[in-house]
Design a protein around this motif. Structure first.
Motif, PDB file in Angstrom:
ATOM      1  N   LEU A 122       5.131  -8.243   6.903  1.00 36.39           N
ATOM      2  CA  LEU A 122       4.479  -6.936   6.949  1.00 36.39           C
ATOM      3  C   LEU A 122       5.501  -5.803   7.000  1.00 36.39           C
ATOM      4  CD1 LEU A 122       1.520  -7.710   9.373  1.00 36.39           C
ATOM      5  CD2 LEU A 122       1.422  -7.367   6.903  1.00 36.39           C
ATOM      6  N   THR A 123       6.614  -6.013   7.707  1.00 35.68           N
ATOM      7  CA  THR A 123       7.667  -4.992   7.764  1.00 35.68           C
ATOM      8  C   THR A 123       8.261  -4.766   6.383  1.00 35.68           C
ATOM      9  OG1 THR A 123       8.210  -5.540  10.054  1.00 35.68           O
ATOM     10  CG2 THR A 123       9.896  -4.404   8.781  1.00 35.68           C
ATOM     11  N   ILE A 124       8.556  -5.839   5.666  1.00 37.20           N
ATOM     12  CA  ILE A 124       9.094  -5.718   4.307  1.00 37.20           C
ATOM     13  C   ILE A 124       8.085  -5.038   3.394  1.00 37.20           C
ATOM     14  CG2 ILE A 124       9.825  -7.032   2.278  1.00 37.20           C
ATOM     15  CD1 ILE A 124      10.982  -9.119   4.251  1.00 37.20           C
ATOM     16  N   ALA A 125       6.802  -5.395   3.537  1.00 41.91           N
ATOM     17  CA  ALA A 125       5.762  -4.792   2.701  1.00 41.91           C
ATOM     18  C   ALA A 125       5.674  -3.287   2.925  1.00 41.91           C
ATOM     19  CB  ALA A 125       4.411  -5.452   2.984  1.00 41.91           C
ATOM     20  N   ARG A 126       5.775  -2.858   4.178  1.00 43.46           N
ATOM     21  CA  ARG A 126       5.707  -1.419   4.460  1.00 43.46           C
ATOM     22  C   ARG A 126       6.892  -0.691   3.824  1.00 43.46           C
ATOM     23  NH1 ARG A 126       3.287  -3.163   9.445  1.00 43.46           N
ATOM     24  NH2 ARG A 126       5.322  -3.524  10.402  1.00 43.46           N
ATOM     25  N   GLN A 127       8.085  -1.261   3.957  1.00 44.54           N
ATOM     26  CA  GLN A 127       9.259  -0.619   3.372  1.00 44.54           C
ATOM     27  C   GLN A 127       9.162  -0.580   1.853  1.00 44.54           C
ATOM     28  OE1 GLN A 127      13.182  -0.903   4.841  1.00 44.54           O
ATOM     29  NE2 GLN A 127      12.637  -2.174   6.581  1.00 44.54           N
ATOM     30  N   LEU A 128       8.709  -1.673   1.259  1.00 47.46           N
ATOM     31  CA  LEU A 128       8.583  -1.729  -0.198  1.00 47.46           C
ATOM     32  C   LEU A 128       7.528  -0.752  -0.697  1.00 47.46           C
ATOM     33  CD1 LEU A 128       9.170  -2.900  -2.967  1.00 47.46           C
ATOM     34  CD2 LEU A 128       7.704  -4.867  -2.383  1.00 47.46           C
ATOM     35  N   GLY A 129       6.378  -0.706  -0.015  1.00 48.05           N
ATOM     36  CA  GLY A 129       5.331   0.232  -0.417  1.00 48.05           C
ATOM     37  C   GLY A 129       5.797   1.666  -0.344  1.00 48.05           C
ATOM     38  N   PHE A 130       6.524   2.006   0.724  1.00 49.15           N
ATOM     39  CA  PHE A 130       7.037   3.366   0.870  1.00 49.15           C
ATOM     40  C   PHE A 130       8.043   3.682  -0.237  1.00 49.15           C
ATOM     41  CE2 PHE A 130      10.374   6.206   2.480  1.00 49.15           C
ATOM     42  CZ  PHE A 130       9.622   7.337   2.766  1.00 49.15           C
ATOM     43  N   ALA A 131       8.920   2.727  -0.557  1.00 50.83           N
ATOM     44  CA  ALA A 131       9.933   2.962  -1.586  1.00 50.83           C
ATOM     45  C   ALA A 131       9.297   3.166  -2.957  1.00 50.83           C
ATOM     46  CB  ALA A 131      10.914   1.795  -1.625  1.00 50.83           C
ATOM     47  N   ILE A 132       8.271   2.373  -3.265  1.00 51.03           N
ATOM     48  CA  ILE A 132       7.575   2.531  -4.547  1.00 51.03           C
ATOM     49  C   ILE A 132       6.898   3.893  -4.614  1.00 51.03           C
ATOM     50  CG2 ILE A 132       5.621   1.698  -5.920  1.00 51.03           C
ATOM     51  CD1 ILE A 132       6.306  -1.136  -4.930  1.00 51.03           C
ATOM     52  N   GLU A 133       6.230   4.295  -3.527  1.00 52.41           N
ATOM     53  CA  GLU A 133       5.558   5.594  -3.507  1.00 52.41           C
ATOM     54  C   GLU A 133       6.560   6.733  -3.658  1.00 52.41           C
ATOM     55  OE1 GLU A 133       2.021   7.719  -0.992  1.00 52.41           O
ATOM     56  OE2 GLU A 133       3.537   6.632   0.158  1.00 52.41           O
ATOM     57  N   ARG A 134       7.692   6.625  -2.978  1.00 54.76           N
ATOM     58  CA  ARG A 134       8.714   7.674  -3.083  1.00 54.76           C
ATOM     59  C   ARG A 134       9.243   7.777  -4.500  1.00 54.76           C
ATOM     60  NH1 ARG A 134      14.251   6.382  -0.386  1.00 54.76           N
ATOM     61  NH2 ARG A 134      14.382   5.278  -2.360  1.00 54.76           N
ATOM     62  N   LYS A 135       9.514   6.640  -5.134  1.00 52.00           N
ATOM     63  CA  LYS A 135      10.029   6.665  -6.505  1.00 52.00           C
ATOM     64  C   LYS A 135       8.992   7.226  -7.466  1.00 52.00           C
ATOM     65  CE  LYS A 135      13.399   5.740  -7.461  1.00 52.00           C
ATOM     66  NZ  LYS A 135      14.588   6.610  -7.638  1.00 52.00           N
ATOM     67  N   ARG A 136       7.722   6.888  -7.232  1.00 54.14           N
ATOM     68  CA  ARG A 136       6.656   7.418  -8.082  1.00 54.14           C
ATOM     69  C   ARG A 136       6.555   8.931  -7.928  1.00 54.14           C
ATOM     70  NH1 ARG A 136       0.925   4.508  -7.613  1.00 54.14           N
ATOM     71  NH2 ARG A 136       1.067   5.319  -5.492  1.00 54.14           N
ATOM     72  N   ALA A 137       6.693   9.427  -6.698  1.00 51.73           N
ATOM     73  CA  ALA A 137       6.641  10.871  -6.459  1.00 51.73           C
ATOM     74  C   ALA A 137       7.825  11.571  -7.118  1.00 51.73           C
ATOM     75  CB  ALA A 137       6.635  11.153  -4.960  1.00 51.73           C
ATOM     76  N   GLU A 138       9.007  10.954  -7.036  1.00 46.62           N
ATOM     77  CA  GLU A 138      10.192  11.540  -7.673  1.00 46.62           C
ATOM     78  C   GLU A 138      10.020  11.608  -9.183  1.00 46.62           C
ATOM     79  OE1 GLU A 138      13.393   9.093  -6.400  1.00 46.62           O
ATOM     80  OE2 GLU A 138      13.542  10.009  -4.396  1.00 46.62           O
TER      81      GLU A 138
ATOM     82  N   ALA B 289       0.830  -1.197   0.000  1.00 43.14           N
ATOM     83  CA  ALA B 289       0.000   0.000   0.000  1.00 43.14           C
ATOM     84  C   ALA B 289       0.868   1.252   0.000  1.00 43.14           C
ATOM     85  CB  ALA B 289      -0.927   0.011   1.206  1.00 43.14           C
ATOM     86  N   SER B 290       0.377   2.286  -0.680  1.00 43.45           N
ATOM     87  CA  SER B 290       0.970   3.612  -0.549  1.00 43.45           C
ATOM     88  C   SER B 290       0.261   4.293   0.610  1.00 43.45           C
ATOM     89  CB  SER B 290       0.784   4.399  -1.849  1.00 43.45           C
ATOM     90  OG  SER B 290      -0.593   4.709  -2.037  1.00 43.45           O
ATOM     91  N   SER B 291       0.468   5.585   0.755  1.00 42.87           N
ATOM     92  CA  SER B 291      -0.169   6.297   1.868  1.00 42.87           C
ATOM     93  C   SER B 291      -1.678   6.417   1.693  1.00 42.87           C
ATOM     94  CB  SER B 291       0.442   7.698   2.011  1.00 42.87           C
ATOM     95  OG  SER B 291       0.267   8.431   0.808  1.00 42.87           O
ATOM     96  N   HIS B 292      -2.192   6.176   0.476  1.00 40.90           N
ATOM     97  CA  HIS B 292      -3.618   6.394   0.269  1.00 40.90           C
ATOM     98  C   HIS B 292      -4.315   5.318  -0.568  1.00 40.90           C
ATOM     99  CE1 HIS B 292      -1.510   8.260  -3.110  1.00 40.90           C
ATOM    100  NE2 HIS B 292      -2.585   8.026  -3.828  1.00 40.90           N
ATOM    101  N   GLU B 293      -3.591   4.294  -1.051  1.00 39.31           N
ATOM    102  CA  GLU B 293      -4.265   3.289  -1.856  1.00 39.31           C
ATOM    103  C   GLU B 293      -3.471   1.985  -1.893  1.00 39.31           C
ATOM    104  OE1 GLU B 293      -4.569   4.466  -5.924  1.00 39.31           O
ATOM    105  OE2 GLU B 293      -2.412   4.769  -6.150  1.00 39.31           O
TER     106      GLU B 293
END
Length: 252
Positions: free
Chosen positions: A161-177, A133-137
């Motif tokens: 779940l810890t890996i999923a949170r880190q992966l979701g955050f990394a994908i969202e950050r790259k998408r924002a960049e 998940a990202s921050s909103h979806e």
């Protein structure tokens, strides 16, 4: 061996597992921080999934532009298997509270006979669906697979779940960049003068159109007040506009 020594011997493997898990998560965090693209993000995550959860097979799937859950990265899965199960997902794209699913024996999962046979045919008997998940979806999932029935320990579930949170955050950050870089390129290539300021009226961005219109270069204007461009008799208007913006008001 004394009782104390036996106790230490029994604890050592658990302590060793904790050290190993911490090392896996540290490497994942470091690699995600240094990743230059989604390919490197996926590779780092697959390494962590396999190392932390004790499997040689894993995959990452993302919703594509048509809302289909599709494979974007994997380890040791055949093309035939990926084609057969592509699009299968227990959650919809708009789901906000997706929960992980741990299937300890695919034969007892309640899935269709066709899907069970497909999974067994790939040499998989246990698997887990972990939402990303990202921050909103919901943006996708990662999966880990085992060749025999597997009981998922609480620690494994927490690691997943810890890996999923880190992966979701990394994908969202790259998408924002990527989005920011695209918008920056659009602004810079525009023939119109586009200027950005902070809420105090200090210039934070100045494109080539502004350079042509005002004859000031980007380096000359970044960090300086926009008031330099406004005639003295109209500077009160700019102050009023900035005050309204700081108060959260809409300004045409």
């Amino acid at each position: 061996m004394s009782n104390a020594a036996m106790g230490r011997a029994q604890r050592e493997p658990a302590e060793g597992d904790i050290v190993r898990e911490q090392a896996v998560l540290f490497r994942l965090t470091d690699r995600l921080y240094r990743a230059n693209g989604l390919g490197e993000i996926y590779d780092a995550a697959l390494n962590a999934i396999c190392d932390a959860l004790g499997s040689s097979r894993a995959s990452i799937l993302r919703f594509d532009s048509h809302g289909v859950m599709s494979f974007v990265a994997w380890r040791s899965l055949s093309e035939e298997y990926r084609e057969a199960v592509n699009g299968h997902t227990p959650w919809t794209r708009g789901e906000h509270n997706a929960e992980p699913i741990f299937v300890e024996d695919i034969r007892l999962s309640g899935e269709s006979r066709q899907l069970i046979d497909t999974v067994l045919g790939e040499g998989i008997e246990a698997l887990a669906f972990i939402p990303l998940a990202s921050s909103h979806e919901l943006i996708g999932k990662f999966m880990v697979y085992y060749p025999a029935p597997h009981r998922f320990a609480d620690r494994e579930r927490e690691l997943a779940l810890t890996i999923a949170r880190q992966l979701g955050f990394a994908i969202e950050r790259k998408r924002a960049e990527t989005t920011a870089a695209r918008l920056s390129a659009l602004v810079e290539s525009s023939d119109d003068a586009i200027i950005a300021t902070d809420t105090d009226g200090i210039v934070t961005d100045w494109n080539s159109g502004a350079e042509r219109l005002y004859s000031y270069g980007r380096k000359e204007m970044i960090g300086r007040p926009l008031m330099l461009l406004i005639p003295p008799d109209r500077q009160n208007e700019e102050r009023e506009i900035l005050a309204r913006i700081r108060n959260g008001e809409h300004v045409d």
